[in-house]
Design a protein around this motif. Structure first.
Motif, PDB file in Angstrom:
ATOM      1  N   ASN A 144      -9.605   2.438  10.390  1.00  0.00           N
ATOM      2  CA  ASN A 144      -9.187   3.817  10.651  1.00  0.00           C
ATOM      3  C   ASN A 144      -9.014   4.108  12.141  1.00  0.00           C
ATOM      4  O   ASN A 144      -8.394   5.098  12.499  1.00  0.00           O
ATOM      5  N   LEU A 145      -9.567   3.279  12.997  1.00  0.00           N
ATOM      6  CA  LEU A 145      -9.423   3.498  14.439  1.00  0.00           C
ATOM      7  C   LEU A 145      -7.959   3.434  14.872  1.00  0.00           C
ATOM      8  O   LEU A 145      -7.582   4.056  15.867  1.00  0.00           O
ATOM      9  N   ILE A 146      -7.147   2.717  14.132  1.00  0.00           N
ATOM     10  CA  ILE A 146      -5.724   2.610  14.466  1.00  0.00           C
ATOM     11  C   ILE A 146      -5.037   3.962  14.350  1.00  0.00           C
ATOM     12  O   ILE A 146      -4.047   4.226  15.022  1.00  0.00           O
ATOM     13  N   CYS A 147      -5.581   4.861  13.523  1.00  0.00           N
ATOM     14  CA  CYS A 147      -5.010   6.215  13.379  1.00  0.00           C
ATOM     15  C   CYS A 147      -4.914   6.940  14.707  1.00  0.00           C
ATOM     16  O   CYS A 147      -4.020   7.755  14.910  1.00  0.00           O
ATOM     17  N   LEU A 148      -5.843   6.666  15.584  1.00  0.00           N
ATOM     18  CA  LEU A 148      -5.859   7.345  16.871  1.00  0.00           C
ATOM     19  C   LEU A 148      -4.666   6.967  17.746  1.00  0.00           C
ATOM     20  O   LEU A 148      -4.270   7.733  18.621  1.00  0.00           O
ATOM     21  N   PHE A 149      -4.086   5.809  17.490  1.00  0.00           N
ATOM     22  CA  PHE A 149      -3.000   5.312  18.336  1.00  0.00           C
ATOM     23  C   PHE A 149      -1.669   5.198  17.604  1.00  0.00           C
ATOM     24  O   PHE A 149      -0.664   4.909  18.219  1.00  0.00           O
ATOM     25  N   ASP A 150      -1.672   5.411  16.304  1.00  0.00           N
ATOM     26  CA  ASP A 150      -0.475   5.241  15.499  1.00  0.00           C
ATOM     27  C   ASP A 150       0.294   6.557  15.413  1.00  0.00           C
ATOM     28  O   ASP A 150      -0.288   7.605  15.116  1.00  0.00           O
ATOM     29  N   SER A 151       1.591   6.506  15.637  1.00  0.00           N
ATOM     30  CA  SER A 151       2.403   7.724  15.593  1.00  0.00           C
ATOM     31  C   SER A 151       2.539   8.280  14.176  1.00  0.00           C
ATOM     32  O   SER A 151       2.756   9.471  13.993  1.00  0.00           O
ATOM     33  N   LYS A 152       2.401   7.433  13.169  1.00  0.00           N
ATOM     34  CA  LYS A 152       2.505   7.883  11.781  1.00  0.00           C
ATOM     35  C   LYS A 152       1.138   8.247  11.187  1.00  0.00           C
ATOM     36  O   LYS A 152       1.045   8.570  10.015  1.00  0.00           O
ATOM     37  N   ASN A 153       0.092   8.170  11.990  1.00  0.00           N
ATOM     38  CA  ASN A 153      -1.279   8.484  11.559  1.00  0.00           C
ATOM     39  C   ASN A 153      -1.713   7.611  10.389  1.00  0.00           C
ATOM     40  O   ASN A 153      -2.376   8.074   9.471  1.00  0.00           O
ATOM     41  N   ARG A 154      -1.329   6.342  10.423  1.00  0.00           N
ATOM     42  CA  ARG A 154      -1.709   5.411   9.365  1.00  0.00           C
ATOM     43  C   ARG A 154      -2.733   4.419   9.898  1.00  0.00           C
ATOM     44  O   ARG A 154      -2.714   4.037  11.058  1.00  0.00           O
ATOM     45  N   ALA A 155      -3.619   4.012   9.009  1.00  0.00           N
ATOM     46  CA  ALA A 155      -4.672   3.063   9.356  1.00  0.00           C
ATOM     47  C   ALA A 155      -4.212   1.643   9.037  1.00  0.00           C
ATOM     48  O   ALA A 155      -3.188   1.430   8.379  1.00  0.00           O
ATOM     49  N   PHE A 156      -4.996   0.677   9.479  1.00  0.00           N
ATOM     50  CA  PHE A 156      -4.698  -0.732   9.245  1.00  0.00           C
ATOM     51  C   PHE A 156      -4.531  -1.015   7.755  1.00  0.00           C
ATOM     52  O   PHE A 156      -3.570  -1.645   7.329  1.00  0.00           O
ATOM     53  N   GLN A 157      -5.466  -0.493   6.947  1.00  0.00           N
ATOM     54  CA  GLN A 157      -5.414  -0.735   5.507  1.00  0.00           C
ATOM     55  C   GLN A 157      -4.229  -0.026   4.855  1.00  0.00           C
ATOM     56  O   GLN A 157      -3.741  -0.470   3.818  1.00  0.00           O
ATOM     57  N   ASP A 158      -3.748   1.055   5.448  1.00  0.00           N
ATOM     58  CA  ASP A 158      -2.564   1.736   4.911  1.00  0.00           C
ATOM     59  C   ASP A 158      -1.330   0.853   5.017  1.00  0.00           C
ATOM     60  O   ASP A 158      -0.495   0.827   4.116  1.00  0.00           O
ATOM     61  N   TYR A 159      -1.192   0.156   6.123  1.00  0.00           N
ATOM     62  CA  TYR A 159      -0.046  -0.736   6.295  1.00  0.00           C
ATOM     63  C   TYR A 159      -0.102  -1.901   5.313  1.00  0.00           C
ATOM     64  O   TYR A 159       0.901  -2.258   4.699  1.00  0.00           O
ATOM     65  N   TRP A 160      -1.278  -2.483   5.151  1.00  0.00           N
ATOM     66  CA  TRP A 160      -1.403  -3.641   4.265  1.00  0.00           C
ATOM     67  C   TRP A 160      -1.206  -3.275   2.798  1.00  0.00           C
ATOM     68  O   TRP A 160      -0.606  -4.028   2.037  1.00  0.00           O
ATOM     69  N   ALA A 161      -1.737  -2.136   2.392  1.00  0.00           N
ATOM     70  CA  ALA A 161      -1.671  -1.748   0.974  1.00  0.00           C
ATOM     71  C   ALA A 161      -0.444  -0.883   0.677  1.00  0.00           C
ATOM     72  O   ALA A 161      -0.247  -0.506  -0.480  1.00  0.00           O
ATOM     73  N   GLU A 162       0.340  -0.583   1.685  1.00  0.00           N
ATOM     74  CA  GLU A 162       1.518   0.279   1.530  1.00  0.00           C
ATOM     75  C   GLU A 162       1.125   1.631   0.927  1.00  0.00           C
ATOM     76  O   GLU A 162       1.654   2.069  -0.089  1.00  0.00           O
ATOM     77  N   THR A 163       0.156   2.260   1.577  1.00  0.00           N
ATOM     78  CA  THR A 163      -0.309   3.575   1.159  1.00  0.00           C
ATOM     79  C   THR A 163      -0.210   4.538   2.333  1.00  0.00           C
ATOM     80  O   THR A 163       0.031   4.134   3.479  1.00  0.00           O
ATOM     81  N   LYS A 164      -0.412   5.809   2.037  1.00  0.00           N
ATOM     82  CA  LYS A 164      -0.362   6.831   3.074  1.00  0.00           C
ATOM     83  C   LYS A 164      -1.410   7.891   2.743  1.00  0.00           C
ATOM     84  O   LYS A 164      -1.540   8.302   1.593  1.00  0.00           O
ATOM     85  N   MET A 165      -2.149   8.326   3.755  1.00  0.00           N
ATOM     86  CA  MET A 165      -3.140   9.375   3.599  1.00  0.00           C
ATOM     87  C   MET A 165      -2.482  10.680   4.036  1.00  0.00           C
ATOM     88  O   MET A 165      -2.005  10.778   5.161  1.00  0.00           O
ATOM     89  N   VAL A 166      -2.450  11.652   3.129  1.00  0.00           N
ATOM     90  CA  VAL A 166      -1.825  12.941   3.457  1.00  0.00           C
ATOM     91  C   VAL A 166      -2.881  14.030   3.416  1.00  0.00           C
ATOM     92  O   VAL A 166      -3.853  13.946   2.673  1.00  0.00           O
ATOM     93  N   GLN A 167      -2.650  15.045   4.234  1.00  0.00           N
ATOM     94  CA  GLN A 167      -3.539  16.201   4.258  1.00  0.00           C
ATOM     95  C   GLN A 167      -2.960  17.244   3.323  1.00  0.00           C
ATOM     96  O   GLN A 167      -1.790  17.596   3.401  1.00  0.00           O
ATOM     97  N   LEU A 168      -3.779  17.753   2.430  1.00  0.00           N
ATOM     98  CA  LEU A 168      -3.350  18.756   1.463  1.00  0.00           C
ATOM     99  C   LEU A 168      -3.436  20.153   2.048  1.00  0.00           C
ATOM    100  O   LEU A 168      -4.222  20.404   2.969  1.00  0.00           O
ATOM    101  N   ASP A 169      -2.649  21.041   1.513  1.00  0.00           N
ATOM    102  CA  ASP A 169      -2.712  22.444   1.948  1.00  0.00           C
ATOM    103  C   ASP A 169      -4.030  23.042   1.511  1.00  0.00           C
ATOM    104  O   ASP A 169      -4.603  22.671   0.506  1.00  0.00           O
ATOM    105  N   LYS A 170      -4.479  24.006   2.265  1.00  0.00           N
ATOM    106  CA  LYS A 170      -5.745  24.678   1.946  1.00  0.00           C
ATOM    107  C   LYS A 170      -5.462  25.668   0.882  1.00  0.00           C
ATOM    108  O   LYS A 170      -5.875  25.917  -0.080  1.00  0.00           O
TER     109      LYS A 170
END
Length: 170
Positions: A144-170
């Protein structure tokens, strides 16, 4: 009379905060889930100890030479490997169940984030193989540390698993 502002419009400071909010939310969800995983591991351990106790009482295994059941399970016996596998399966089942059903663990629900499939042309639902890839490449959360430097806000495991973490509306 009052100037209405667009709540969706963000300035440069808010954009930077959003980048870090993804990281912070991920870490907070991981901490929340760590408590749940600890509870699951305790429950699974109790079941494992109970099974060993019953097997000892029925005469299938012998605990002589060991101080107690925990000493037997911690020894370099096949039972310790089976016990470790049992704990891993219990924890893995937690993640597989919640992430395949809705893309969220309980910690993710609390922090309003969701894991979705990032493969183009497929549904948002995650496959078990994607979850397994994510869990094995997460490096206990260090990915998850890669999120701090990634423009797409994706982590290392997101790239490998082809997933994306999205923030839901409140």
């Amino acid at each position: 009379m009052f100037k209405q502002t667009n709540p969706r419009k963000k300035n440069a400071v808010d954009a930077v905060m959003d980048l870090h909010a993804g990281f912070v939310r991920r870490i907070l969800a991981m901490i929340y889930d760590a408590f749940l995983v600890a509870a699951i591991a305790l429950l699974a351990s109790g079941i494992g100890v109970g099974v060993v106790y019953l097997l000892n009482m029925m005469g299938f295994i012998e605990l002589t030479g060991y101080q107690d059941i925990s000493d037997y399970l911690a020894s370099a016996s096949p039972a310790s490997s089976i016990f470790a596998l049992w704990l891993c399966l219990a924890i893995l089942s937690f993640y597989l169940y919640f992430l395949t059903k809705g893309g969220q663990t309980l910690g993710m629900r609390a922090w309003k984030i969701k894991l979705i499939n990032a493969r183009p042309g497929e549904s948002e639902q995650l496959s078990p193989s994607q979850i397994l890839i994510r869990l094995t490449t997460a490096a206990f959360g260090l990915g998850n540390l890669i999120c701090l430097f990634d423009s797409k806000n994706r982590a290392f495991q997101d790239y490998w698993a082809e997933t994306k973490m999205v923030q839901l509306d409140k």
